[in-house]
Scaffold this motif. Structure first.
Motif, short mmCIF file in Angstrom:
data_model
loop_
_atom_site.label_atom_id
_atom_site.label_comp_id
_atom_site.label_asym_id
_atom_site.label_seq_id
_atom_site.Cartn_x
_atom_site.Cartn_y
_atom_site.Cartn_z
N THR A 35 0.86 -1.09 -0.09
CA THR A 35 -0.21 0.02 0.04
C THR A 35 0.99 1.24 0.15
OG1 THR A 35 -1.92 -1.04 1.18
CG2 THR A 35 -1.78 1.19 1.26
N GLU B 33 0.63 4.32 -2.65
CA GLU B 33 0.17 5.68 -2.41
C GLU B 33 1.30 6.66 -2.87
OE1 GLU B 33 -2.42 6.97 -0.85
OE2 GLU B 33 -3.37 5.10 -1.58
N GLU C 36 0.53 2.26 8.32
CA GLU C 36 1.05 3.23 7.09
C GLU C 36 1.72 4.31 7.57
OE1 GLU C 36 -1.48 3.69 3.68
OE2 GLU C 36 -2.97 2.48 4.99
#
Length: 165
Positions: free
Chosen positions: A62, A66, A155
Motif C-alpha cells: 500500500t 500511495e 502506514e
C-alpha cells in the motif's frame, strides 16, 4: 536503539534515524537490473525514502502504491522504495501493479543501509528486515523529515512527508 511495535508487541531497531538538519548517510543499493544506485545519484533532487520490511506484505504494498500516486505530481522529486526484498520481487510487484512513478532499491546484499540509517529490526519475527520509516532529504542531501512508524503494521503519514518537501 529504538523500540517500535509489530502488532502491539515491542521490537528493537539497530539504532536511531538520522537527525533532521544533518547530512543523510550515503548508501549503495541494488536496482532492479542488479546495477547499483547511491544517494549521490539523486543529487539536486528532493528525495523521499519509503522504507519497509517487504513488498509482499499488505501495508508495504500500500505504501508503494500511495507514494506512486502522489509522486506523479511532484516536481524535481524522486521516491525511492527500499527494502531487503530481492530486486526480482520488487520488479514483479511493480510490473503487476503498473508502478512507474517510484524507484525500488534493495538492501539485500549487505544490509548496510538499514544499519547506517538505524532501522534494521534486531529481534522478533522480522529480525534482519527494515522497520517502516520515511525519510525526506532536500536537494543538498540534508535530512528534512523522518518518521519511524510506531507499529510496523501501520502506514506512514504520507501528508507530513510530502509537506516536508
Amino acid at each position: 536503539m529504538a523500540t517500535v511495535n509489530l502488532g502491539g508487541n515491542p521490537i528493537q531497531t539497530s539504532g536511531e534515524l538520522p537527525a533532521t538538519s544533518t547530512k543523510a548517510p550515503d548508501f549503495t543499493l541494488v536496482k532492479g537490473d542488479l546495477s547499483t544506485a547511491s544517494l549521490s545519484d539523486y543529487k539536486g533532487k528532493k528525495i523521499i525514502l519509503n522504507i519497509f520490511p517487504s513488498i509482499d506484505t499488505g501495508t508495504c504494498a500500500t505504501s508503494v502504491r500511495e507514494f506512486n500516486k502522489k509522486a506523479a505530481a511532484l516536481d524535481n522529486t524522486v521516491v525511492l522504495c527500499i527494502s531487503r526484498d530481492l530486486p526480482f520481487a520488487q520488479n514483479r510487484f511493480c510490473g503487476a501493479e503498473g508502478i512507474e512513478n517510484v524507484a525500488t532499491l534493495s538492501d539485500f546484499r549487505e544490509g548496510k543501509f538499514g544499519k547506517d540509517y538505524g532501522l534494521t529490526v534486531t529481534d522478533g519475527p522480522l529480525q534482519g528486515l527494515h522497520s517502516r520509516v520515511v525519510v525526506v532529504i532536500d536537494e543538498e542531501g540534508n535530512v528534512k523529515y523522518t518518521e519511524q512508524v510506531p507499529d510496523i503494521k501501520d502506514e506512514p503519514d504520507y501528508d507530513k512527508a510530502l509537506a516536508a518537501l
